[in-house]
Motif scaffolding. Structure first.
Motif, PDB file in Angstrom:
ATOM      1  N   SER A 177       0.813  -1.222   0.000  1.00  0.00           N
ATOM      2  CA  SER A 177       0.000   0.000   0.000  1.00  0.00           C
ATOM      3  C   SER A 177       0.843   1.267   0.000  1.00  0.00           C
ATOM      4  N   ASN A 178       2.157   1.109   0.070  1.00  0.00           N
ATOM      5  CA  ASN A 178       3.079   2.248   0.105  1.00  0.00           C
ATOM      6  C   ASN A 178       2.855   3.135   1.329  1.00  0.00           C
ATOM      7  N   ASP A 179       2.453   2.513   2.434  1.00  0.00           N
ATOM      8  CA  ASP A 179       2.307   3.229   3.700  1.00  0.00           C
ATOM      9  C   ASP A 179       3.597   3.146   4.501  1.00  0.00           C
ATOM     10  N   GLU A 195       9.878  13.344   7.946  1.00  0.00           N
ATOM     11  CA  GLU A 195       8.472  13.643   7.746  1.00  0.00           C
ATOM     12  C   GLU A 195       7.617  12.440   8.109  1.00  0.00           C
ATOM     13  N   PRO A 216       5.017  10.438   6.378  1.00  0.00           N
ATOM     14  CA  PRO A 216       4.611  10.347   4.964  1.00  0.00           C
ATOM     15  C   PRO A 216       3.123  10.614   4.739  1.00  0.00           C
ATOM     16  N   ARG A 217       2.861  11.362   3.670  1.00  0.00           N
ATOM     17  CA  ARG A 217       1.508  11.651   3.184  1.00  0.00           C
ATOM     18  C   ARG A 217       0.674  12.522   4.120  1.00  0.00           C
ATOM     19  N   THR A 218       1.283  13.226   5.044  1.00  0.00           N
ATOM     20  CA  THR A 218       0.499  13.987   6.020  1.00  0.00           C
ATOM     21  C   THR A 218       0.743  15.495   5.979  1.00  0.00           C
ATOM     22  N   HIS A 221      -2.870   7.923  10.066  1.00  0.00           N
ATOM     23  CA  HIS A 221      -2.527   8.228   8.674  1.00  0.00           C
ATOM     24  C   HIS A 221      -2.165   7.018   7.819  1.00  0.00           C
ATOM     25  N   GLN A 265     -10.330   0.935   3.143  1.00  0.00           N
ATOM     26  CA  GLN A 265      -9.420   1.543   4.100  1.00  0.00           C
ATOM     27  C   GLN A 265      -9.474   0.758   5.407  1.00  0.00           C
TER      28      GLN A 265
END
Length: 206
Positions: free
Chosen positions: A72-74, A120, A122-124, A178, A189
């Protein structure tokens, strides 16, 4: 003098486990997600401040991505290489550069102009900062743009990574906020209900 953080390196290498998740809005559906930690080999770096164990950290890891889930690239957090600090700083500045002097006085800590943006979430749009001045020098903070908060996390980078390897309930809740594990060809999700680590440690978001 640099000193490789050998115990931390072994802790990261040996750390493994799973997230037990439930589908958001359909909690009767469950899913188990494995994670890994990704890190680059250390490289020669100049101009790393002698505080917060940064020298020692970058003598151990070139960069570090924690709780990475490839499908999922999380991921939970990324500590970037020193060569990435400038771009991370530029991105962080996007949140604060248009503040008025009054707003800066109200919202920003005194050390913000000289801090290092070392990573960071990520994605946030949230960032990992190390203060370099004043009584907070060497400490790790998360800039949380939703609420414009600077949240103290640890006395140095080593302590922060150890805390991330064994998060308490509130820390896991932050991770769960996140990471959604949305894979290709699906919109489902997932919410982290539980983290189970291979040493027997278990923590939940409830």
């Amino acid at each position: 003098m640099k000193l490789k953080l050998e115990k931390l390196e072994e802790a990261v290498k040996n750390h493994a486990g799973i997230f037990n998740c439930v589908q958001i809005h359909h909690e009767h559906n469950t899913k188990t997600v494995s994670f890994q930690h990704e890190y680059a080999s250390p490289a020669s770096h100049k101009e790393i401040p002698e505080l917060g164990k940064l020298h020692d950290f970058y003598d151990t890891f070139g960069s570090l991505l924690l709780y990475s889930c490839a499908k999922s690239n999380d991921a939970a957090v990324y500590v970037g290489a020193p060569g990435e600090w400038a771009s991370l700083r530029t991105n962080f500045n996007g949140w604060i550069e248009d503040l008025s002097e009054e707003e800066r006085s109200d919202y920003l800590p005194e050390w913000v102009d000289t801090c290092i943006v070392i990573g960071e979430i990520p994605r946030t749009g949230n960032y990992l900062l190390m203060a370099t001045a004043g009584v907070e020098a060497g400490r790790i903070f998360e800039f949380e743009h939703d609420g414009f908060e600077f949240i103290g996390l640890a006395k140095d980078i080593e302590e922060y990574i150890y805390k991330m390897l064994k998060p308490d309930g509130p820390a896991l809740l932050g991770i769960a906020s996140h990471m959604r594990f949305i894979e290709a060809n699906t919109s489902s999700q997932w919410w982290i209900r539980e983290l189970v680590i291979n040493d027997g440690y278990v923590v939940t978001t409830e």
